[in-house]
Design a protein around this motif. Sequence first.
Motif, PDB file in Angstrom:
ATOM      1  N   ALA A 267       0.820  -1.209   0.000  1.00  0.00           N
ATOM      2  CA  ALA A 267       0.000   0.000   0.000  1.00  0.00           C
ATOM      3  C   ALA A 267       0.857   1.263   0.000  1.00  0.00           C
ATOM      4  CB  ALA A 267      -0.932   0.010   1.208  1.00  0.00           C
ATOM      5  N   LEU A 268       2.021   1.225   0.630  1.00  0.00           N
ATOM      6  CA  LEU A 268       2.973   2.331   0.633  1.00  0.00           C
ATOM      7  C   LEU A 268       4.343   1.706   0.777  1.00  0.00           C
ATOM      8  CD1 LEU A 268       3.375   5.471   0.732  1.00  0.00           C
ATOM      9  CD2 LEU A 268       3.370   5.257   3.219  1.00  0.00           C
TER      10      LEU A 268
ATOM     11  N   GLN B  43      10.317   8.816   4.362  1.00  0.00           N
ATOM     12  CA  GLN B  43       9.406   9.780   3.734  1.00  0.00           C
ATOM     13  C   GLN B  43       9.756  11.183   4.233  1.00  0.00           C
ATOM     14  OE1 GLN B  43       7.388   8.523   1.496  1.00  0.00           O
ATOM     15  NE2 GLN B  43       7.361   6.384   2.066  1.00  0.00           N
TER      16      GLN B  43
ATOM     17  N   GLN C 274       1.177   9.586  -1.243  1.00  0.00           N
ATOM     18  CA  GLN C 274      -0.004   8.759  -1.440  1.00  0.00           C
ATOM     19  C   GLN C 274       0.440   7.368  -1.850  1.00  0.00           C
ATOM     20  OE1 GLN C 274      -0.157  12.152  -2.423  1.00  0.00           O
ATOM     21  NE2 GLN C 274      -1.266  12.298  -0.510  1.00  0.00           N
ATOM     22  N   GLY C 275      -0.188   6.380  -1.260  1.00  0.00           N
ATOM     23  CA  GLY C 275       0.118   5.001  -1.581  1.00  0.00           C
ATOM     24  C   GLY C 275      -0.552   4.561  -2.868  1.00  0.00           C
TER      25      GLY C 275
ATOM     26  N   ARG D 182      -6.856   4.314  -1.003  1.00  0.00           N
ATOM     27  CA  ARG D 182      -5.406   4.345  -0.836  1.00  0.00           C
ATOM     28  C   ARG D 182      -5.062   5.032   0.478  1.00  0.00           C
ATOM     29  NH1 ARG D 182      -3.527   8.866  -5.361  1.00  0.00           N
ATOM     30  NH2 ARG D 182      -4.395  10.682  -4.280  1.00  0.00           N
TER      31      ARG D 182
ATOM     32  N   GLY E  96       6.021   2.565   5.985  1.00  0.00           N
ATOM     33  CA  GLY E  96       5.526   1.720   4.911  1.00  0.00           C
ATOM     34  C   GLY E  96       4.190   1.143   5.337  1.00  0.00           C
TER      35      GLY E  96
END
Length: 126
Positions: free
Chosen positions: A13-14, A19, A24-25, A99, A113
């Motif tokens: 998803a990510l 970061q 956005q995932g 998302r 993540g």
Amino acid sequence: MRDLYANLATVPALAPAVQTAAAQGAAVDLNAKGGVAFVVNTGAIAGAGDFGVTLQESDTGTSGWTVVAAGQIDSNAPATLAADSAYRLGYRGWKRYVRLSLTRAGGTSIAAGATAIFVPLTRPAV
């Protein structure tokens, strides 16, 4: 039998990374899925990082993304994510695509993540 493994499917998803900005995932397609939850893992935070997470939804998966209403999210994530933690976000909405959205209110960076976990309407092959 206690077989949770055979009843779940996962997709990234990510991507796990340090970061330094909002992110956005990947779009998760909920077609033929019985529900979805996201598991977010965090690592080190630098520069008093003030990062949070929410969900976005879309009818197309490519445009028209909007923040999911608070009443359609189940979450144990605080407004500001902590280092070395894990959080859950469940989606109760009805759009086809959803998302994860990582937000940044300040600070330098966070290692983060996420994985989307869902129950397929048909049992996955084992």
